[in-house]
Design a protein around this motif. Sequence first.
Motif, short mmCIF file in Angstrom:
data_model
loop_
_atom_site.label_atom_id
_atom_site.label_comp_id
_atom_site.label_asym_id
_atom_site.label_seq_id
_atom_site.Cartn_x
_atom_site.Cartn_y
_atom_site.Cartn_z
N GLY A 191 1.62 17.08 -6.16
CA GLY A 191 0.16 17.27 -6.09
C GLY A 191 -0.16 18.56 -5.38
N GLU A 192 0.76 19.00 -4.48
CA GLU A 192 0.54 20.28 -3.82
C GLU A 192 1.14 21.38 -4.67
OE1 GLU A 192 1.44 20.59 0.32
OE2 GLU A 192 0.66 18.58 0.70
N PHE A 193 0.87 22.63 -4.24
CA PHE A 193 1.41 23.76 -4.99
C PHE A 193 2.93 23.74 -4.89
CE2 PHE A 193 2.70 28.15 -5.48
CZ PHE A 193 2.08 28.44 -6.68
N ASN A 194 3.62 23.88 -6.03
CA ASN A 194 5.09 23.92 -6.05
C ASN A 194 5.77 22.74 -5.36
OD1 ASN A 194 5.79 26.04 -7.61
ND2 ASN A 194 6.17 27.47 -5.93
N PRO A 195 5.58 21.52 -5.82
CA PRO A 195 6.23 20.40 -5.16
C PRO A 195 7.76 20.50 -5.22
CG PRO A 195 5.15 19.70 -7.20
CD PRO A 195 4.80 21.12 -6.99
N ALA A 196 8.42 20.06 -4.16
CA ALA A 196 9.89 20.05 -4.11
C ALA A 196 10.29 18.97 -3.12
CB ALA A 196 10.43 21.40 -3.65
N PRO A 197 11.39 18.24 -3.41
CA PRO A 197 11.73 17.10 -2.55
C PRO A 197 12.24 17.47 -1.16
CG PRO A 197 13.25 17.28 -4.44
CD PRO A 197 12.24 18.37 -4.59
N ASN A 198 12.18 16.47 -0.28
CA ASN A 198 12.74 16.56 1.07
C ASN A 198 14.26 16.60 0.94
OD1 ASN A 198 13.77 15.89 3.61
ND2 ASN A 198 12.13 14.43 4.06
N ILE A 199 14.90 17.62 1.49
CA ILE A 199 16.37 17.68 1.40
C ILE A 199 17.03 17.69 2.78
CG2 ILE A 199 16.58 18.64 -0.93
CD1 ILE A 199 16.87 21.44 0.30
N THR A 200 16.28 17.23 3.80
CA THR A 200 16.88 17.10 5.13
C THR A 200 17.80 15.88 5.13
OG1 THR A 200 15.08 15.72 5.95
CG2 THR A 200 14.85 18.09 6.26
N ASN A 201 18.62 15.76 6.15
CA ASN A 201 19.57 14.66 6.24
C ASN A 201 18.89 13.42 6.84
OD1 ASN A 201 22.27 13.91 5.73
ND2 ASN A 201 22.71 13.95 7.92
N THR A 202 17.87 12.93 6.15
CA THR A 202 17.09 11.79 6.64
C THR A 202 16.97 10.76 5.52
OG1 THR A 202 15.06 12.82 5.86
CG2 THR A 202 15.67 13.28 8.13
N VAL A 203 16.42 9.60 5.84
CA VAL A 203 16.28 8.54 4.84
C VAL A 203 15.45 9.00 3.65
CG1 VAL A 203 16.21 6.01 4.87
CG2 VAL A 203 15.55 7.30 6.92
N ASP A 204 14.41 9.78 3.92
CA ASP A 204 13.58 10.28 2.82
C ASP A 204 14.25 11.43 2.07
OD1 ASP A 204 11.63 8.53 3.59
OD2 ASP A 204 10.64 10.00 4.91
N GLY A 205 15.31 11.94 2.64
CA GLY A 205 15.97 13.09 2.05
C GLY A 205 17.33 12.72 1.47
N THR A 206 18.38 13.36 1.99
CA THR A 206 19.70 13.24 1.38
C THR A 206 20.70 12.51 2.26
OG1 THR A 206 20.16 15.43 2.28
CG2 THR A 206 19.43 15.34 0.00
N LEU A 207 20.19 11.71 3.22
CA LEU A 207 21.08 10.99 4.14
C LEU A 207 22.10 10.13 3.38
CD1 LEU A 207 21.68 10.23 7.11
CD2 LEU A 207 20.05 8.37 6.87
N HIS A 208 21.64 9.49 2.29
CA HIS A 208 22.53 8.57 1.58
C HIS A 208 23.48 9.28 0.62
CE1 HIS A 208 18.96 9.28 -0.80
NE2 HIS A 208 19.65 8.97 -1.88
N TRP A 209 23.36 10.60 0.49
CA TRP A 209 24.28 11.32 -0.40
C TRP A 209 25.64 11.45 0.29
CZ3 TRP A 209 22.12 16.02 -3.57
CH2 TRP A 209 20.88 15.67 -4.15
N THR A 210 26.73 11.24 -0.46
CA THR A 210 28.05 11.52 0.12
C THR A 210 28.28 13.03 0.02
OG1 THR A 210 29.17 11.33 -2.00
CG2 THR A 210 28.93 9.29 -0.71
N ASP A 211 29.27 13.53 0.76
CA ASP A 211 29.57 14.96 0.68
C ASP A 211 29.93 15.33 -0.76
OD1 ASP A 211 29.08 15.14 3.33
OD2 ASP A 211 31.11 15.73 3.93
N LYS A 212 30.65 14.42 -1.42
CA LYS A 212 31.07 14.71 -2.80
C LYS A 212 29.84 14.83 -3.71
CE LYS A 212 34.09 13.97 -6.54
NZ LYS A 212 33.07 14.04 -7.55
N GLN A 213 28.85 13.96 -3.48
CA GLN A 213 27.62 14.03 -4.29
C GLN A 213 26.88 15.34 -4.05
OE1 GLN A 213 25.94 10.26 -3.07
NE2 GLN A 213 26.52 9.27 -5.02
N TRP A 214 26.83 15.78 -2.80
CA TRP A 214 26.22 17.07 -2.48
C TRP A 214 26.94 18.21 -3.21
CZ3 TRP A 214 22.37 19.97 -1.08
CH2 TRP A 214 21.42 19.55 -0.15
#
Length: 325
Positions: free
Chosen positions: A245-268
């Motif tokens: 909804g804002e200009f140029n939306p892009a996801p949270n990619i910090t190492n948090t629950v809303d971001g990429t905390l659940h990604w394994t290193d291999k997935q990254w």
Amino acid sequence: MSWLAQRLALHPLTKWQRKRFVLSGIALTLSGVFSLIVMMFPTVIWEKSNAKINSLTPDIANGKYIYHLSGCSACHTEHVPGAKELAGGKRLRTPFGILVAPNVTPDTLSGIGGWTVEEFADATRLGISPDGEHYYPAFPYTSYSRMTDQDIVDLKAYIDTQVAPVAEKAEERDLLFPFSIRYGMGMWKLLYLDEEPKTSKVEGEQAKRGEYLAEVLGHCGECHSPRDIMGGVIRSRWMSGVPVGEFNPAPNITNTVDGTLHWTDKQWLDFLKTGVLPDGNYTGGEMALVVEEITSHLSKEDADAMVKYFRSLTDEGGTNAVDPD
Ligand code: HEC
Ligand code: HEC
């Protein structure tokens, strides 16, 4: 007039008020002069590249690597069939209107072929043109500002020798007034252009290398961090995403629950190489281009370093970033 003054209950200024009036007049004039200097003579404020940069020996192989990791071609090449590398023409949407990426091939007339290393360095790191004008920050010099001298020299040597010159200017930009006035960018840069790392938690050599790859070369924070109303990145919410909804939306990619905390290193690592998400879908839009132009070129060692960096972006204490000031 005295009738009006009486009606408005105006009194002549006291001596003290007159003094204040004069003092604020002086202050206003001084700040006006200062603003003019910032706007029109940027090199008085920003330290230009040291002439020492000319004595470095270019390494073209490293230049090629830096060229990819910093994604110059993502913006300066039109991604349509038959488009010439770095010849410009890609239209970039900004909140202030459309900017057209210029031709930065080594052509002397239409591109940057005649530029010295110092001119190239000042454009890329300070957003200052050889004529002393300010560039718009759609050219992500706020990220590139910390690029090392050696990487700048290597990058220029690569473009000069390995990219074909194209003798055609890219069409002119189309910004909305008053953003069409470049001088104003000087004040903006005073607020938002600095050479500080964006996060304070990055420790260890590997994560520091990752910081350079993500914050400086890959300029990930330019899209993934929310901005304030003046278009400056909000440091305390570094990489924490721009809502839909804002200009140029892009996801949270910090190492948090809303971001990429659940990604394994291999997935990254798989994501950086191919753009595949943990759910098996592939990323799209601008990010597909970022993967193609930037992250898929990372060496294994550098991809590991980038993941290590993103792991450091936790929200302990409510923020992952350094104090705003
Ligand atoms: C996100 C898009 C984007 C990326 C990535 C990008 N640029 Fe640009 N660049 C621009 C835009 C837009 C302008 C024009 C800015 C203006 O008109 O003020 C520009 C301007 C320039 C200029 C000034 C050209 C001139 O004729 O005055 C140079 C040089 C340049 N870029 C080099 C690079 C290099 C080198 C890289 C990679 C390290 C790069 N750019 C990455 C968007 C980008
Ligand atoms: C030009 C803007 C832009 C830049 C620069 C950028 N991204 Fe993205 N990124 C996006 C957008 C937009 C998406 C969402 C794409 C989609 O809808 O599939 C995204 C998605 C992602 C995702 C997937 C997140 C998820 O949960 O789906 C990751 C991880 C990511 N980016 C990492 C990076 C990294 C690392 C960099 C720097 C090397 C980077 N991005 C630079 C715009 C950008």
